[in-house]
Structures are given as structure tokens and as C-alpha cells.
Design an enzyme around this catalytic site. Structure first.
Site, PDB file in Angstrom:
ATOM      1  N   ILE A 109      17.040  22.836   9.631  1.00  0.00           N
ATOM      2  CA  ILE A 109      15.687  22.651  10.169  1.00  0.00           C
ATOM      3  C   ILE A 109      14.968  21.511   9.442  1.00  0.00           C
ATOM      4  O   ILE A 109      14.289  20.692  10.060  1.00  0.00           O
ATOM      5  CB  ILE A 109      14.876  23.971  10.068  1.00  0.00           C
ATOM      6  CG1 ILE A 109      15.660  25.120  10.729  1.00  0.00           C
ATOM      7  CG2 ILE A 109      13.509  23.826  10.720  1.00  0.00           C
ATOM      8  CD1 ILE A 109      15.080  26.503  10.489  1.00  0.00           C
ATOM      9  N   TYR A 158      16.300  39.085   1.743  1.00  0.00           N
ATOM     10  CA  TYR A 158      15.835  37.797   2.276  1.00  0.00           C
ATOM     11  C   TYR A 158      14.385  37.915   2.748  1.00  0.00           C
ATOM     12  O   TYR A 158      13.499  37.171   2.302  1.00  0.00           O
ATOM     13  CB  TYR A 158      16.756  37.356   3.419  1.00  0.00           C
ATOM     14  CG  TYR A 158      16.202  36.215   4.238  1.00  0.00           C
ATOM     15  CD1 TYR A 158      15.854  35.012   3.632  1.00  0.00           C
ATOM     16  CD2 TYR A 158      16.023  36.342   5.621  1.00  0.00           C
ATOM     17  CE1 TYR A 158      15.338  33.968   4.386  1.00  0.00           C
ATOM     18  CE2 TYR A 158      15.519  35.306   6.371  1.00  0.00           C
ATOM     19  CZ  TYR A 158      15.173  34.119   5.751  1.00  0.00           C
ATOM     20  OH  TYR A 158      14.650  33.091   6.493  1.00  0.00           O
ATOM     21  N   ARG A 176      26.112  44.807  11.281  1.00  0.00           N
ATOM     22  CA  ARG A 176      25.997  44.030  10.042  1.00  0.00           C
ATOM     23  C   ARG A 176      24.816  44.604   9.258  1.00  0.00           C
ATOM     24  O   ARG A 176      23.728  44.774   9.819  1.00  0.00           O
ATOM     25  CB  ARG A 176      25.747  42.554  10.377  1.00  0.00           C
ATOM     26  CG  ARG A 176      25.692  41.652   9.182  1.00  0.00           C
ATOM     27  CD  ARG A 176      25.591  40.191   9.587  1.00  0.00           C
ATOM     28  NE  ARG A 176      24.293  39.876  10.169  1.00  0.00           N
ATOM     29  CZ  ARG A 176      23.931  38.671  10.578  1.00  0.00           C
ATOM     30  NH1 ARG A 176      24.786  37.658  10.499  1.00  0.00           N
ATOM     31  NH2 ARG A 176      22.743  38.454  11.089  1.00  0.00           N
ATOM     32  N   ASP A 210      20.491  44.139   9.520  1.00  0.00           N
ATOM     33  CA  ASP A 210      20.067  43.611  10.826  1.00  0.00           C
ATOM     34  C   ASP A 210      19.075  44.539  11.524  1.00  0.00           C
ATOM     35  O   ASP A 210      19.439  45.663  11.895  1.00  0.00           O
ATOM     36  CB  ASP A 210      21.283  43.496  11.766  1.00  0.00           C
ATOM     37  CG  ASP A 210      21.932  42.133  11.731  1.00  0.00           C
ATOM     38  OD1 ASP A 210      21.379  41.219  11.083  1.00  0.00           O
ATOM     39  OD2 ASP A 210      22.992  41.983  12.351  1.00  0.00           O
TER      40      ASP A 210
HETATM   41  N1  UDP Z   1      25.930  38.154  15.181  1.00  0.00           N
HETATM   42  C1  UDP Z   1      27.099  38.663  15.730  1.00  0.00           C
HETATM   43  N2  UDP Z   1      28.289  38.061  15.431  1.00  0.00           N
HETATM   44  C2  UDP Z   1      28.360  36.971  14.607  1.00  0.00           C
HETATM   45  C3  UDP Z   1      27.160  36.464  14.061  1.00  0.00           C
HETATM   46  C4  UDP Z   1      25.964  37.069  14.364  1.00  0.00           C
HETATM   47  O1  UDP Z   1      27.073  39.642  16.481  1.00  0.00           O
HETATM   48  O2  UDP Z   1      29.478  36.484  14.357  1.00  0.00           O
HETATM   49  C5  UDP Z   1      24.664  38.803  15.493  1.00  0.00           C
HETATM   50  C6  UDP Z   1      23.889  39.309  14.279  1.00  0.00           C
HETATM   51  O3  UDP Z   1      24.373  40.574  13.864  1.00  0.00           O
HETATM   52  C7  UDP Z   1      22.473  39.376  14.832  1.00  0.00           C
HETATM   53  C8  UDP Z   1      22.430  38.192  15.811  1.00  0.00           C
HETATM   54  O4  UDP Z   1      23.799  37.865  16.085  1.00  0.00           O
HETATM   55  O5  UDP Z   1      22.282  40.557  15.548  1.00  0.00           O
HETATM   56  C9  UDP Z   1      21.748  36.972  15.228  1.00  0.00           C
HETATM   57  O6  UDP Z   1      22.324  36.751  13.950  1.00  0.00           O
HETATM   58  P1  UDP Z   1      22.146  35.368  13.179  1.00  0.00           P
HETATM   59  O7  UDP Z   1      22.947  35.457  11.915  1.00  0.00           O
HETATM   60  O8  UDP Z   1      22.418  34.223  14.094  1.00  0.00           O
HETATM   61  O9  UDP Z   1      20.582  35.306  12.843  1.00  0.00           O
HETATM   62  P2  UDP Z   1      19.634  36.356  12.076  1.00  0.00           P
HETATM   63  O10 UDP Z   1      18.994  37.182  13.162  1.00  0.00           O
HETATM   64  O11 UDP Z   1      20.439  37.132  11.121  1.00  0.00           O
HETATM   65  O12 UDP Z   1      18.638  35.472  11.390  1.00  0.00           O
END
Ligand code: UDP
Length: 326
Positions: free
Chosen positions: A12, A141, A279, A282
Site C-alpha cells: 500500500i 495484530y 485459520r 479470523d
Molecule cells: N483465506 C483463505 N485461504 C487462503 C488465504 C486466505 O481461505 O489461502 C481467507 C482467510 O481465512 C480470510 C480471507 O481469506 O477469511 C481473507 O484473508 P486475507 O489473509 O486475505 O486477509 P485478512 O482478512 O486476514 O486481512
């Protein structure tokens, strides 16, 4: 204006630097290049390598450069990693930021735009999330960003440092020349596109048992160039702000499965996917109530459809499949 951008070589930050320059500002681009890429920094920016954990280094930048305002982007931002190594996040996102604020007050710089995050809200108690929604982070975070937000009013009261907090939802997409290329990629859209290009063998959806319309998590994706333009708007009003905290999102959420479908449609490729475990850290849904920035900052995002956002990322990824070659 002469604007110092920390984390200027990041995804960014590099777009903000380019936007500042195209709007006639001088960009002083700080980065330690631990995560960012030198090649991502606009050639007309003044690049200064700097380790924000070293106060003397930070202070010397303010002694040697004319600076009117700071956009503080540098930090650690991977939710998953923050669950493994919280101390790294508290150091990077709080202590390093304090070094910047201290250097600012010693050198009489009084405009500060802070890159914050929707992760400060934690598991939402209401959707969409407005700036006044409860903040209860569920990962280090988000907690580290929220702690730093709370420091800022004291630097305003004590030293007159005007600040603006911009809470990003999910940054995504690319410009013609600048895109997302993390050394360790964990973000949904670049991972999908790398899978489409055959650079990864498999793609996994993290969790399909959330209480959402299709069981996968929902996020509000905002194009990186729209994020950048909001910073320029914030700088214009920072001395007489209507408010000091703004959500930056589209106001519409897409589920992980919907983003997968958009990526399949844009690339025309099958992108094999499996369903995996959740994950940790989340939240199920993050969607911004996004009208305040539009109203007060006079900002409006140009990208509002996930297909357009994914398409911009895809065009960039095809052009630069290996990201930046430093
Ligand atoms: N996600 C996923 N598979 C991946 C990477 C991310 O399902 O290989 C999901 C993650 O669990 C979340 C969404 O995609 O629900 C967005 O994740 P990202 O890491 O892009 O951004 P965040 O929301 O963590 O800032």
C-alpha cells in the site's frame, strides 16, 4: 506538501508514494526493505533506508529532510503470524510508531496519518461496522493497532500533533505498475492468482462452517488505489478534521467462496480448491459502514465490484508473475 511515508516500499505504501507524487507532493519514502521492495518505490521519491526501531536513525531523517506530514504505514500485518509471535507485532506496531511520534514532536512536525485496520473491531457485534462500533480485537495484530490508536489523542493534547486514523478493510488489486508481492504470501487474492498461474499447487479455503451465507468468511475488499487516494484527502483536511477515525471499505462484503468464483471467472482457469480448517484469529465477517469517509473526506472509491478488483490484480500478476525483482 513534503510527506514522509513509512513502509513506503510495501504494497500500500508504494501506491501512496506514487499517488502523492502524481498529486504534486514531495514523497520521502522510508523503508528498511525487510518486507518491502526497493523497485516498488517511485523513482521520483526520495528513498531513505531507515530502521524505525532505532530512534536515532528516525530522528536523523527529520533533521535532514523538510517534512510537513507523516503517513505511517510501516508495521507487521499478518493476522496468522500475529497469533504465533505477538511480541513482534507489539514491538513493530507500537514501539516503532512511538519513535516516529517522538521524532515528530522534537522536529515540530504536526500532521500524522495512521494506517489502522478493521482488525481493531474483532468479532463484530454489528454489521456493517461503523467507526463507533465496539473495538475488541481477537488477534495481536488488531490489538497492537488499537493500542497505537489510543496513544494518538495524547500526542494531540500534549504536542498538538493532528492525526487521522484510517481503518483499512481488505486492501486488494493493483495499479498498472504496482501490486501485491509479499515474500511470504498469505492473502486470499494473490494466492488465488498464483494458483491460477500454476505457481502454487493448491488453494485452500480456511473454514466453511462459519455462520455466513455460504459458510466461508466474508470480507470488504477495497482497491489499493482507492485506499491511497483517501490518504491524500485525509492530508487535505487533517488540520480541521470533522472526525479523526475513518473506515476505508466499500461497504459490501464478498465471501471467500465468492472471491474464488470471481477469480475463476476473471482468469478463465479452474483454480482447484479444497476446504480446510479455520485459520485462527479470523473473524467471520468484516464489512465497513463506509459513508463517513465519503461524506467528510469527499472521497469516493472507483472500484466497487470484486471482479474489477480481481481483474486489476490479475493483469498485474500476469505482467509480473514473480513480483518485484530487487
Ligand atoms: N483465506 C483463505 N485461504 C487462503 C488465504 C486466505 O481461505 O489461502 C481467507 C482467510 O481465512 C480470510 C480471507 O481469506 O477469511 C481473507 O484473508 P486475507 O489473509 O486475505 O486477509 P485478512 O482478512 O486476514 O486481512
Amino acid at each position: 506538501m513534503n510527506v514522509l511515508v513509512t513502509g513506503a516500499a510495501g504494497y500500500i505504501g508504494s501506491v501512496i508514494v506514487a499517488d502523492l507524487i502524481s498529486n504534486g507532493h514531495v514523497a520521502i519514502a522510508l523503508d528498511n526493505l525487510s518486507l518491502g521492495h526497493r523497485n516498488a518505490i517511485h523513482p521520483n521519491a526520495i528513498f531513505v533506508p531507515c530502521d524505525l526501531s532505532n530512534f536515532d536513525q528516525v530522528s536523523s531523517v527529520f533533521s535532514t529532510q523538510e517534512i510537513d506530514a507523516v503517513i505511517h504505514m510501516a508495521g507487521q500485518s499478518l493476522v496468522g503470524e500475529s497469533m504465533q509471535d505477538p511480541g513482534k507485532f507489539f514491538r513493530a506496531n507500537i514501539l516503532n510508531g512511538l519513535n516516529v511520534l517522538e521524532a515528530m514532536r522534537h522536529h515540530n512536525v504536526r500532521k500524522f496519518v495512521f494506517s489502522s485496520t478493521a482488525a481493531v473491531y474483532g468479532e463484530p457485534t454489528e454489521i456493517p461496522l461503523s467507526e463507533t462500533s465496539e473495538c475488541a480485537p481477537i488477534n495481536p495484530y488488531g490489538a497492537s493497532k488499537l493500542q497505537f490508536e489510543k496513544i494518538l489523542p495524547w500526542y494531540l493534547t500534549t504536542y498538538g500533533i493532528d492525526y487521522m486514523i484510517l481503518r483499512y478493510f481488505n486492501a486488494a488489486g493493483a495499479t498498472d505498475t504496482l501490486g501485491e508481492a509479499h515474500t511470504t504470501e498469505s492473502h486470499l487474492i494473490p494466492i488465488l492468482l498464483e494458483t491460477a498461474l500454476g505457481l502454487r499447487s493448491k488453494f485452500e479455503i480456511f473454514g466453511s462452517d462459519y455462520n455466513t451465507r455460504d459458510g466461508s468468511c466474508i470480507r470488504d475488499y477495497i482497491h489499493v488505489s482507492d485506499l491511497a487516494s483517501a490518504h491524500i484527502k485525509a492530508l487535505e483536511v487533517i488540520s480541521q478534521p470533522t472526525s479523526r477515525i475513518y473506515n476505508l471499505g466499500i461497504g459490501h462484503g464478498y465471501s471467500n467462496l465468492e472471491v474464488l468464483e470471481a477469480a475463476r471467472a476473471i482468469t478463465g482457469l479452474p483454480i482447484e480448491a479444497t476446504i480446510g480448517a479455520r485459520r485462527s484469529g479470523d473473524p467471520p465477517v468484516l464489512i465497513a459502514r463506509a459513508d463517513k469517509a465519503r461524506k467528510d473526506l469527499g472521497w469516493s472509491p472507483r472500484f466497487v465490484e470484486i471482479e474489477h478488483i480481481v481483474n486489476s490484480a490479475w493483469l498485474w500478476k500476469k505482467k509480473y508473475p514473480n513480483g518485484y525483482v530487487d
